[in-house]
Motif scaffolding. Sequence first.
Motif, PDB file in Angstrom:
ATOM      1  N   PHE A  47     -20.230  -6.543 -14.372  1.00  0.00           N
ATOM      2  CA  PHE A  47     -20.203  -7.526 -13.292  1.00  0.00           C
ATOM      3  C   PHE A  47     -21.554  -7.696 -12.602  1.00  0.00           C
ATOM      4  O   PHE A  47     -22.000  -8.828 -12.359  1.00  0.00           O
ATOM      5  N   HIS A 216     -16.888  -7.765  -0.712  1.00  0.00           N
ATOM      6  CA  HIS A 216     -17.829  -8.616  -1.430  1.00  0.00           C
ATOM      7  C   HIS A 216     -19.087  -8.897  -0.603  1.00  0.00           C
ATOM      8  O   HIS A 216     -20.170  -9.052  -1.163  1.00  0.00           O
ATOM      9  N   MET A 219     -20.990  -5.791  -1.412  1.00  0.00           N
ATOM     10  CA  MET A 219     -21.614  -5.871  -2.731  1.00  0.00           C
ATOM     11  C   MET A 219     -22.838  -6.782  -2.690  1.00  0.00           C
ATOM     12  O   MET A 219     -23.846  -6.514  -3.351  1.00  0.00           O
ATOM     13  N   ARG A 248     -17.259  -2.419  -6.870  1.00  0.00           N
ATOM     14  CA  ARG A 248     -16.673  -3.194  -7.961  1.00  0.00           C
ATOM     15  C   ARG A 248     -15.541  -2.413  -8.638  1.00  0.00           C
ATOM     16  O   ARG A 248     -14.476  -2.966  -8.936  1.00  0.00           O
ATOM     17  N   ASP A 251     -12.592  -2.389  -6.279  1.00  0.00           N
ATOM     18  CA  ASP A 251     -12.033  -3.726  -6.161  1.00  0.00           C
ATOM     19  C   ASP A 251     -11.166  -4.072  -7.364  1.00  0.00           C
ATOM     20  O   ASP A 251     -10.083  -4.649  -7.223  1.00  0.00           O
ATOM     21  N   SER A 327     -15.386 -12.385 -10.689  1.00  0.00           N
ATOM     22  CA  SER A 327     -14.328 -11.458 -11.110  1.00  0.00           C
ATOM     23  C   SER A 327     -14.337 -11.188 -12.605  1.00  0.00           C
ATOM     24  O   SER A 327     -15.130 -11.738 -13.327  1.00  0.00           O
TER      25      SER A 327
END
Length: 327
Positions: A47, A216, A219, A248, A251, A327
């Motif tokens: 990601f 987020h 992040m 991540r 999540d 995502s």
Amino acid sequence: MSFPNPAVLSEDEWLPRQAAYQDRVRPFTEGFLRRRSAGQKHPVEDFLFTYYSLKPGQLMRWHPGAGVVLTGPAAAERTDWKFYRTLTPGERTAAGLNPEIPAVTVDVGAFAAARGTAAGFTRMLLSRTAARKPSLGCFGMHEWAMAYKSEVNGIRHEYLGLRLGAQGTNELVENSRIRCTHFDAFRFYAPEAVGLNELTPTRENQRDLEQPGCLHANMDLYKWAYKLTPLLPGDLVMDCFELAWRIREMDMRASPYDLQDWGYEPIQVETPAGRAAYASFQRGFTEESQQLRARILDLLDPLQEQLCRPNPQAGSAEPEKTPMTWS
């Protein structure tokens, strides 16, 4: 634009720091590069390299940060790096450096001309986010809202199954309070889920909604840090990267996807115990993110006068690149 008392590092001092930094980065980049060559995907570990714009090779470059002078033959190659410059004769004299020894430093003036406006926005956003009370009641419903009505819309990770199935995912979304504050999560909601969110995050109101409990937003500290490269030292960028890496994983463990075959036990946010676990992780990440915001702001504050007085001859602003997938 020089610093009154720059830190001057010899090769014996800065080359080991560079090597240690690269050793720190390499374990994260090698797996991604290997999978990319083989045409493989990883729903968690890829990601940060696919959503964010910084390439693995760019992440591997160590920067000492603004106000540091690197000396020696190995420093000479940085004269070709963006936002670096050689020291002026006056700066060399003030630092007591031999005029024959290569010496480079971050060019704050050139950075100000190219990215001063963006740096000012980053400072404003991080300051306002840090000042807000964290909201810890989302329980990761943003990820579920992205998978809502998958029987119509499909799912982003086509190679993953939904842990509760399509119907169970829909029911959890419909029976949950959804109050996402982060535009770059909200904009990937399934169309049918948009109206279920209590807020309407936009790019324009981001500065008013971003809050330190948001996974987020935390992040994204990695994004803001690397966009300030090379003003910030590489170790701070990597601290943000590693926090984003751990967020991540958490999540996705709390997401609707079944990742047990990948070695990830789910955080079952459909249960009271799962929600308590989610909130506990969220509190820890909030504390870490606030410390990182403070460190970034502490480094930006002394540079504000220079960043706010860009030299129009040094370059032009670069457009913001908007990620295309989530995502």
